[in-house]
Design a protein around this motif. Structure first.
Motif, PDB file in Angstrom:
ATOM      1  N   THR A   1       0.866  -1.181   0.000  1.00 30.77           N
ATOM      2  CA  THR A   1       0.000   0.000   0.000  1.00 30.77           C
ATOM      3  C   THR A   1       0.908   1.237   0.000  1.00 30.77           C
ATOM      4  OG1 THR A   1      -1.501  -1.283   1.400  1.00 30.77           O
ATOM      5  CG2 THR A   1      -2.022   1.041   1.121  1.00 30.77           C
ATOM      6  N   PRO A   2       1.478   1.598  -1.163  1.00 32.30           N
ATOM      7  CA  PRO A   2       2.472   2.676  -1.189  1.00 32.30           C
ATOM      8  C   PRO A   2       1.958   4.037  -0.748  1.00 32.30           C
ATOM      9  CG  PRO A   2       2.077   1.801  -3.409  1.00 32.30           C
ATOM     10  CD  PRO A   2       1.280   0.975  -2.462  1.00 32.30           C
ATOM     11  N   ARG A   3       0.668   4.304  -0.850  1.00 28.44           N
ATOM     12  CA  ARG A   3       0.146   5.630  -0.493  1.00 28.44           C
ATOM     13  C   ARG A   3       0.305   5.957   0.994  1.00 28.44           C
ATOM     14  NH1 ARG A   3      -4.180   2.475  -1.479  1.00 28.44           N
ATOM     15  NH2 ARG A   3      -5.515   2.012   0.297  1.00 28.44           N
ATOM     16  N   VAL A   4       0.523   4.939   1.829  1.00 29.04           N
ATOM     17  CA  VAL A   4       0.650   5.196   3.266  1.00 29.04           C
ATOM     18  C   VAL A   4       2.105   5.257   3.734  1.00 29.04           C
ATOM     19  CG1 VAL A   4      -1.570   4.095   3.718  1.00 29.04           C
ATOM     20  CG2 VAL A   4       0.523   2.767   4.019  1.00 29.04           C
ATOM     21  N   LEU A   5       3.048   5.024   2.821  1.00 32.71           N
ATOM     22  CA  LEU A   5       4.450   4.972   3.211  1.00 32.71           C
ATOM     23  C   LEU A   5       5.152   6.303   2.963  1.00 32.71           C
ATOM     24  CD1 LEU A   5       6.552   2.921   4.304  1.00 32.71           C
ATOM     25  CD2 LEU A   5       7.275   2.626   1.935  1.00 32.71           C
ATOM     26  N   HIS A   6       5.706   6.886   4.016  1.00 37.85           N
ATOM     27  CA  HIS A   6       6.538   8.089   3.887  1.00 37.85           C
ATOM     28  C   HIS A   6       7.916   7.673   3.393  1.00 37.85           C
ATOM     29  CE1 HIS A   6       8.215  12.041   4.841  1.00 37.85           C
ATOM     30  NE2 HIS A   6       9.242  11.374   5.326  1.00 37.85           N
ATOM     31  N   HIS A   7       8.539   6.750   4.099  1.00 36.53           N
ATOM     32  CA  HIS A   7       9.767   6.112   3.636  1.00 36.53           C
ATOM     33  C   HIS A   7      10.029   4.865   4.455  1.00 36.53           C
ATOM     34  CE1 HIS A   7      11.947   8.624   6.783  1.00 36.53           C
ATOM     35  NE2 HIS A   7      12.430   7.418   7.006  1.00 36.53           N
ATOM     36  N   CYS A   8      10.853   3.996   3.908  1.00 37.84           N
ATOM     37  CA  CYS A   8      11.293   2.799   4.621  1.00 37.84           C
ATOM     38  C   CYS A   8      12.780   2.638   4.343  1.00 37.84           C
ATOM     39  CB  CYS A   8      10.526   1.570   4.144  1.00 37.84           C
ATOM     40  SG  CYS A   8      11.060   0.044   4.949  1.00 37.84           S
TER      41      CYS A   8
ATOM     42  N   VAL B   1      17.404  -4.503   9.771  1.00 35.59           N
ATOM     43  CA  VAL B   1      16.256  -3.838  10.386  1.00 35.59           C
ATOM     44  C   VAL B   1      15.649  -2.850   9.398  1.00 35.59           C
ATOM     45  CG1 VAL B   1      17.113  -4.080  12.751  1.00 35.59           C
ATOM     46  CG2 VAL B   1      17.693  -2.038  11.440  1.00 35.59           C
ATOM     47  N   LEU B   2      14.361  -2.594   9.560  1.00 45.16           N
ATOM     48  CA  LEU B   2      13.659  -1.602   8.758  1.00 45.16           C
ATOM     49  C   LEU B   2      13.208  -0.469   9.655  1.00 45.16           C
ATOM     50  CD1 LEU B   2      11.359  -3.865   6.545  1.00 45.16           C
ATOM     51  CD2 LEU B   2      13.541  -2.822   5.914  1.00 45.16           C
ATOM     52  N   GLN B   3      13.433   0.753   9.198  1.00 45.50           N
ATOM     53  CA  GLN B   3      12.913   1.950   9.851  1.00 45.50           C
ATOM     54  C   GLN B   3      11.782   2.425   8.933  1.00 45.50           C
ATOM     55  OE1 GLN B   3      14.630   5.678   8.957  1.00 45.50           O
ATOM     56  NE2 GLN B   3      14.753   6.284  11.108  1.00 45.50           N
ATOM     57  N   ILE B   4      10.558   2.398   9.421  1.00 41.40           N
ATOM     58  CA  ILE B   4       9.396   2.695   8.579  1.00 41.40           C
ATOM     59  C   ILE B   4       8.652   3.901   9.136  1.00 41.40           C
ATOM     60  CG2 ILE B   4       7.264   1.786   7.593  1.00 41.40           C
ATOM     61  CD1 ILE B   4       8.383  -1.048   8.228  1.00 41.40           C
ATOM     62  N   HIS B   5       8.391   4.887   8.276  1.00 41.41           N
ATOM     63  CA  HIS B   5       7.569   6.045   8.626  1.00 41.41           C
ATOM     64  C   HIS B   5       6.353   6.039   7.710  1.00 41.41           C
ATOM     65  CE1 HIS B   5      11.184   8.531  10.317  1.00 41.41           C
ATOM     66  NE2 HIS B   5      10.940   7.441  10.999  1.00 41.41           N
ATOM     67  N   TYR B   6       5.184   6.135   8.309  1.00 46.06           N
ATOM     68  CA  TYR B   6       3.941   6.133   7.545  1.00 46.06           C
ATOM     69  C   TYR B   6       3.339   7.533   7.507  1.00 46.06           C
ATOM     70  CZ  TYR B   6       4.070   1.058   7.921  1.00 46.06           C
ATOM     71  OH  TYR B   6       4.436  -0.260   7.825  1.00 46.06           O
ATOM     72  N   VAL B   7       2.402   7.733   6.592  1.00 44.24           N
ATOM     73  CA  VAL B   7       1.611   8.966   6.533  1.00 44.24           C
ATOM     74  C   VAL B   7       0.148   8.588   6.710  1.00 44.24           C
ATOM     75  CG1 VAL B   7       3.228  10.199   5.054  1.00 44.24           C
ATOM     76  CG2 VAL B   7       1.413   8.885   4.008  1.00 44.24           C
ATOM     77  N   THR B   8      -0.626   9.523   7.193  1.00 42.69           N
ATOM     78  CA  THR B   8      -2.037   9.271   7.416  1.00 42.69           C
ATOM     79  C   THR B   8      -2.834   9.524   6.140  1.00 42.69           C
ATOM     80  OG1 THR B   8      -3.955   9.782   8.773  1.00 42.69           O
ATOM     81  CG2 THR B   8      -2.483  11.610   8.246  1.00 42.69           C
TER      82      THR B   8
END
Length: 179
Positions: free
Chosen positions: A6-13, A57-64
């Motif tokens: 669901t790429p629309r919710v991903l800020h970056h990984c 490890v993954l550092q994941i930031h999401y957007v609303t």
């Protein structure tokens, strides 16, 4: 390659390696994904060495998006089939300790890094979250010459891409400062 379903919710990984029990460090960055980005591919003979005993490890930031969402991240690797003659290293040029004054419409932030060894450039990438407007990278060589490496005059968070040089075309002698 890092792929969200669901790429629309991903800020970056971002993916990095750490020692067992260690913490995420941008200095151990391997690869990442952002809106509009593409998988990292390396030329024959170039590889990224993950130290023995490391954990990925993954550092994941999401957007609303304003509604409940799910996102599953997949990671794919391509392992070298031949001899590795060159090891990829990432050099971050970043200032994380700045403050934008209230009401300031255009606040300049700068950072630089000096290369400790002769280096061959692969490419450049810029990530300014949603506040950045433009960015310019300049190399200041040991002999006094300067060169504009990349100018992004109209940054868009929704379309971030890596800017790559032709293999072996961009060389930086030891002591080069990139600003």
């Amino acid at each position: 390659e890092i792929k969200p379903d669901t790429p629309r919710v991903l800020h970056h990984c971002n993916m990095a390696h750490i020692g067992v029990g260690g913490k995420f460090s941008i200095q151990n960055f391997i690869t990442g994904t952002v809106p509009g980005g593409e998988a990292m591919t390396l030329a024959d003979g170039v590889g990224y060495k993950v130290p023995a005993g490391s954990v990925l490890v993954l550092q994941i930031h999401y957007v609303t998006t304003g509604k409940k969402e799910r996102c599953r991240i997949s990671v794919g690797f391509k392992f070298s089939q031949g001899r590795i003659d060159k090891h990829l290293r990432f050099h971050y040029i970043v200032d994380n300790r700045f403050a934008i004054p209230p009401g300031e419409p255009m606040h300049r932030v700068s950072a630089s890094r000096v290369f400790a060894a002769d280096s061959v450039g692969v490419g450049m990438f810029s990530h300014m979250h949603v506040r950045g407007r433009d960015m310019t990278f300049t190399a200041h060589y040991p002999g006094g010459k300067s060169e504009e490496l990349l100018m992004i005059p109209n940054y868009s968070f929704d379309w971030q891409q890596a800017y790559r040089w032709k293999a072996g075309a961009k060389k930086f002698p030891k002591g080069t400062r990139v600003e």
